[in-house]
Structures are given as C-alpha cells and as structure tokens.
Scaffold this motif. Structure first.
Motif, mmCIF file in Angstrom:
data_model
loop_
_atom_site.group_PDB
_atom_site.id
_atom_site.type_symbol
_atom_site.label_atom_id
_atom_site.label_comp_id
_atom_site.label_asym_id
_atom_site.label_seq_id
_atom_site.Cartn_x
_atom_site.Cartn_y
_atom_site.Cartn_z
ATOM 1 N N SER A 29 -7.435 -4.874 -0.410
ATOM 2 C CA SER A 29 -6.476 -3.788 -0.608
ATOM 3 C C SER A 29 -5.233 -4.317 -1.321
ATOM 4 O O SER A 29 -4.830 -5.467 -1.149
ATOM 5 N N ASP A 30 -4.638 -3.445 -2.138
ATOM 6 C CA ASP A 30 -3.425 -3.841 -2.842
ATOM 7 C C ASP A 30 -2.333 -2.783 -2.744
ATOM 8 O O ASP A 30 -1.348 -2.821 -3.470
ATOM 9 N N VAL A 31 -2.498 -1.831 -1.825
ATOM 10 C CA VAL A 31 -1.444 -0.870 -1.545
ATOM 11 C C VAL A 31 -1.514 -0.510 -0.058
ATOM 12 O O VAL A 31 -2.603 -0.455 0.527
ATOM 13 N N CYS A 47 -6.512 1.056 -7.740
ATOM 14 C CA CYS A 47 -7.296 1.521 -8.886
ATOM 15 C C CYS A 47 -8.151 2.723 -8.520
ATOM 16 O O CYS A 47 -8.303 3.659 -9.307
ATOM 17 N N LEU A 48 -8.714 2.715 -7.309
ATOM 18 C CA LEU A 48 -9.565 3.817 -6.903
ATOM 19 C C LEU A 48 -8.744 5.087 -6.712
ATOM 20 O O LEU A 48 -9.134 6.176 -7.169
ATOM 21 N N LEU A 49 -7.591 4.985 -6.064
ATOM 22 C CA LEU A 49 -6.748 6.158 -5.848
ATOM 23 C C LEU A 49 -6.261 6.735 -7.174
ATOM 24 O O LEU A 49 -6.251 7.949 -7.377
ATOM 25 N N ALA A 50 -5.867 5.852 -8.081
ATOM 26 C CA ALA A 50 -5.312 6.310 -9.356
ATOM 27 C C ALA A 50 -6.354 6.993 -10.229
ATOM 28 O O ALA A 50 -6.052 7.975 -10.910
ATOM 29 N N CYS A 51 -7.573 6.502 -10.210
ATOM 30 C CA CYS A 51 -8.592 7.108 -11.069
ATOM 31 C C CYS A 51 -9.119 8.411 -10.487
ATOM 32 O O CYS A 51 -9.709 9.219 -11.202
ATOM 33 N N ARG A 52 -8.905 8.631 -9.197
ATOM 34 C CA ARG A 52 -9.406 9.846 -8.566
ATOM 35 C C ARG A 52 -8.365 10.955 -8.469
ATOM 36 O O ARG A 52 -8.703 12.118 -8.296
ATOM 37 N N CYS A 53 -7.076 10.600 -8.565
ATOM 38 C CA CYS A 53 -6.065 11.600 -8.249
ATOM 39 C C CYS A 53 -4.779 11.323 -9.013
ATOM 40 O O CYS A 53 -4.197 10.240 -8.886
ATOM 41 N N ASN A 54 -4.310 12.301 -9.783
ATOM 42 C CA ASN A 54 -3.080 12.141 -10.539
ATOM 43 C C ASN A 54 -1.867 11.946 -9.653
ATOM 44 O O ASN A 54 -0.890 11.299 -10.041
ATOM 45 N N PHE A 55 -1.914 12.545 -8.469
ATOM 46 C CA PHE A 55 -0.798 12.377 -7.541
ATOM 47 C C PHE A 55 -0.552 10.901 -7.262
ATOM 48 O O PHE A 55 0.580 10.419 -7.282
ATOM 49 N N PHE A 56 -1.632 10.158 -7.004
ATOM 50 C CA PHE A 56 -1.474 8.738 -6.719
ATOM 51 C C PHE A 56 -1.103 7.956 -7.977
ATOM 52 O O PHE A 56 -0.422 6.935 -7.896
ATOM 53 N N GLN A 57 -1.547 8.412 -9.125
ATOM 54 C CA GLN A 57 -1.116 7.765 -10.366
ATOM 55 C C GLN A 57 0.403 7.780 -10.467
ATOM 56 O O GLN A 57 1.035 6.772 -10.786
ATOM 57 N N ARG A 58 0.987 8.941 -10.210
ATOM 58 C CA ARG A 58 2.443 9.062 -10.305
ATOM 59 C C ARG A 58 3.140 8.326 -9.176
ATOM 60 O O ARG A 58 4.196 7.731 -9.359
ATOM 61 N N LEU A 59 2.554 8.398 -7.992
ATOM 62 C CA LEU A 59 3.186 7.785 -6.829
ATOM 63 C C LEU A 59 3.209 6.266 -6.925
ATOM 64 O O LEU A 59 4.217 5.620 -6.620
ATOM 65 N N GLU A 63 1.733 -0.162 -12.875
ATOM 66 C CA GLU A 63 1.607 -1.586 -12.583
ATOM 67 C C GLU A 63 2.063 -1.875 -11.161
ATOM 68 O O GLU A 63 3.047 -1.301 -10.683
ATOM 69 N N PRO A 64 1.364 -2.763 -10.450
ATOM 70 C CA PRO A 64 1.824 -3.150 -9.111
ATOM 71 C C PRO A 64 3.128 -3.940 -9.200
ATOM 72 O O PRO A 64 3.392 -4.638 -10.178
ATOM 73 N N SER A 65 3.941 -3.797 -8.184
ATOM 74 C CA SER A 65 5.207 -4.529 -8.147
ATOM 75 C C SER A 65 4.929 -6.010 -7.929
ATOM 76 O O SER A 65 3.960 -6.380 -7.249
ATOM 77 N N PRO A 66 5.745 -6.886 -8.509
ATOM 78 C CA PRO A 66 5.557 -8.325 -8.286
ATOM 79 C C PRO A 66 5.830 -8.694 -6.833
ATOM 80 O O PRO A 66 6.634 -8.043 -6.154
ATOM 81 N N GLY A 67 5.181 -9.741 -6.381
ATOM 82 C CA GLY A 67 5.362 -10.180 -5.004
ATOM 83 C C GLY A 67 4.633 -9.292 -4.027
ATOM 84 O O GLY A 67 3.678 -8.585 -4.376
ATOM 85 N N VAL A 68 5.092 -9.291 -2.794
ATOM 86 C CA VAL A 68 4.481 -8.474 -1.746
ATOM 87 C C VAL A 68 5.034 -7.057 -1.848
ATOM 88 O O VAL A 68 6.235 -6.845 -1.687
ATOM 89 N N PRO A 69 4.190 -6.072 -2.178
ATOM 90 C CA PRO A 69 4.700 -4.708 -2.372
ATOM 91 C C PRO A 69 5.160 -4.087 -1.060
ATOM 92 O O PRO A 69 4.587 -4.337 0.007
ATOM 93 N N TYR A 90 -12.680 8.310 -1.715
ATOM 94 C CA TYR A 90 -13.533 7.126 -1.843
ATOM 95 C C TYR A 90 -15.010 7.496 -1.956
ATOM 96 O O TYR A 90 -15.762 6.831 -2.666
ATOM 97 N N THR A 91 -15.439 8.535 -1.229
ATOM 98 C CA THR A 91 -16.881 8.764 -1.075
ATOM 99 C C THR A 91 -17.354 10.128 -1.569
ATOM 100 O O THR A 91 -18.555 10.382 -1.621
ATOM 101 N N ASN A 92 -16.417 11.022 -1.875
ATOM 102 C CA ASN A 92 -16.756 12.385 -2.274
ATOM 103 C C ASN A 92 -17.328 13.202 -1.123
ATOM 104 O O ASN A 92 -17.901 14.275 -1.318
#
Length: 314
Positions: A29-31, A47-59, A63-69, A90-92
């Motif tokens: 996990s990275d978020v 990556c999975l959240l962003a490709c499935r939902c524009n809301f998460f793209q904006r949120l 790019e991930p923040s440097p260091g520990v997000p 994740y699974t539809n």
C-alpha cells in the motif's frame, strides 16, 4: 491484411479474489486513510484508486508526496461504508451489510464526502466520477436492490430520507408503501422523528396509512418537538410545512376540543385550520374546497360524524 489477435479471458473469480485480498491490506500500500469518528486506519493503493475513480485522482494528486505520506483524514465517513466502496473499486463487486447500506446508497462516491443528510450532490456526481459507462450506475443499483430487500421498520424512515435527499424515486415509492403497511410501528422509530419536512409530506398526504388520525397528530407533534429542539425554533414554526396535511375533521368533537386545548398550551396547528374542522362538524358535511382534509385514511377509526363527510376513504 493482418490477422486479429486472439483474446483469451481468464477466470473472473480467482482474479476478483486476488484483488479483494488487497483491500485494506498494508502490503504494497502507498496511501493511508483515517476514517470515521473512530479514526480507523485503512490502507489502499494509489494507482488502483486513481484509475477507477476521478474523485481519488483529484484527492491524491498525480504524484505521491516525498517521504512518509500523511494519512488522508475522512472523519465524517463511516468506516464500513468506506470499505464497501473500496471493495467495489478493487473487485467490481461488493458485500453489503444492513447497517452500512444507508451511507452507501447515495451516488458513488458520496459516502466519501460526508453525511447523507447534508450532501448537496446529485446523480451528476456519479457521471463525473466513474470512468466506465457500465460501472457508473452499477454500485448504486446494487445498493438500492439491497436496501429494498432488507427494508424493515427500523430502517425504512432512514432509507426514505436518503431517497428524498437524492431523488431516488423508486426507492422512495417502496419506502412509502412499506410505511403505509406498517404505519403504527414506523411512526414510533427514531428515523421518523429525524425525517425532513420534505420527506414527511408525502406520507401525510397518503390515504393508505394504517393509522388513526389522532395517533398521526401525536406523531406529528413529537416530530415537531424534536425538530424544534434541534433547530432552536418554536414548535409551530417547525411544524408549519406539514400540519396542513393533518385531517382534523376526522376527529370526533370531544377529540377536537381536547386538541384545541392542547394547542393553546403548545401551539402546533394554525387556529384557522381548527376552525375549518369545526365547520365540518357544524355543517354536517365535508368542506368540498378542502376535500382531502375530510377523506378517511386506511387506518382511520370510525366516528359517528364520518357518515356526514363528503369524501369517504377510497
């Protein structure tokens, strides 16, 4: 001419199971989210959240923040509803539970945005946030089908409020029909006391409520008292949008006198509305101009004067 390639489809179930194992899984996990009043920690994959939902793209940003997000805090979102949304992304598919559905019913991804009672969003949000045309309604349809199947006395008023808030006509019709058949029980629930005036009005206009008018007036007074306490406004002011739908002419003279006396102590109903009811008694007929106020409901108990009313129950 180039020969088209052969598309080979693997089995869907193992694929879905593998992806489901990643829901709220710290591995890779990275978020990280902090969800609900209990501040439950939930892990996900950007990556999975962003490709499935524009809301998460904006949120989440590109790019991930440097260091520990830092965690994304969603304190107003029920954790169970949030996890249901993740499972669908994740699974539809999604496994729904009775108490998580009301928060999950509004157009996806409204559970991420706060309380269903206060959200200003409409179905257009669904259009904007799901990429796949076939998927943008699927989550909503799944939730609505589930709500209809599990409707009971404790859930129905909450579901009705969601339906009215978001303009879900079929769900509203099913909820009203359920309340019409179980009126006495539904009126005693906390969900009834928390209905908005716009949700309560179609109920009070129904001829099919299985409740006597005296009991309905008591329920309306309890509803107005709760609203007055929450809004810090007079009971009569809170009740103003709905009291015209109460059918005072159905009450016997002694009941109407008692209501008039109570109304002096705690104003609820406009005086002119009570006067109209007395006119029906004095004239021994219903007021044709306000026929609905004299029409019996399915649960109206018989009184002697009902035979003089112009409009019997239909």
């Amino acid at each position: 001419m180039e020969t088209p390639g052969l598309v080979v489809h693997g089995e869907a179930e193992p694929f879905s199971t593998a992806l489901r194992s990643l829901v709220n899984n710290r591995l890779y996990s990275d978020v990280r989210f902090v969800v609900g009043q209990e501040r439950q920690e939930v892990f996900a994959h950007r990556c999975l959240l962003a490709c499935r939902c524009n809301f998460f793209q904006r949120l989440l940003g590109p790019e991930p923040s440097p260091g520990v997000p830092s965690p994304v805090v969603l304190s107003t979102v029920p954790a169970e509803a949030f996890l249901a949304v993740l499972e669908f992304l994740y699974t539809n598919t999604v496994k729904l539970h009775r108490h998580s559905v009301p928060a999950s019913v509004p157009p996806f991804p409204l559970p991420l945005m706060g309380s269903v009672r206060t959200l200003p969003h409409t179905h257009s949000v669904l259009e904007k946030n799901m990429h796949q045309s076939k998927e943008k309604y699927r989550y909503l349809c799944i939730c609505l089908e589930f709500v209809v199947k599990v409707l009971d006395v404790e859930l129905v008023c909450e579901a009705l409020q969601v339906a009215v808030t978001f303009g879900l006509g079929p769900l509203q019709e099913r909820c009203i029909a359920f309340i019409e058949a179980h009126s006495q029980e539904a009126l005693r629930t906390r969900g009834f006391l928390e209905l908005s005036a716009s949700a309560l009005l179609p109920l009070l206009r129904s001829d099919k409520l299985c409740v006597d008018e005296a009991d309905l007036i008591l329920a309306a007074r309890s509803w107005a008292r709760v609203g007055a306490a929450v809004l810090e406004r007079p009971v009569a002011e809170v009740a103003a949008p709905i009291v015209r739908e109460l059918r005072l002419a159905l009450l016997a003279p002694a009941e109407l006198s008692a209501l008039e006396e109570q109304n002096r102590r705690e104003p609820l109903i406009p005086v002119e509305q009570i006067v109209e009811a007395w006119k029906c008694h004095a004239m021994r007929r219903g007021n044709a101009a306000r026929g609905a106020s004299c029409r019996r409901r399915r649960g109206t108990l018989p009184r002697d004067h009902h035979r003089f009313l112009d409009l019997p129950f239909k």
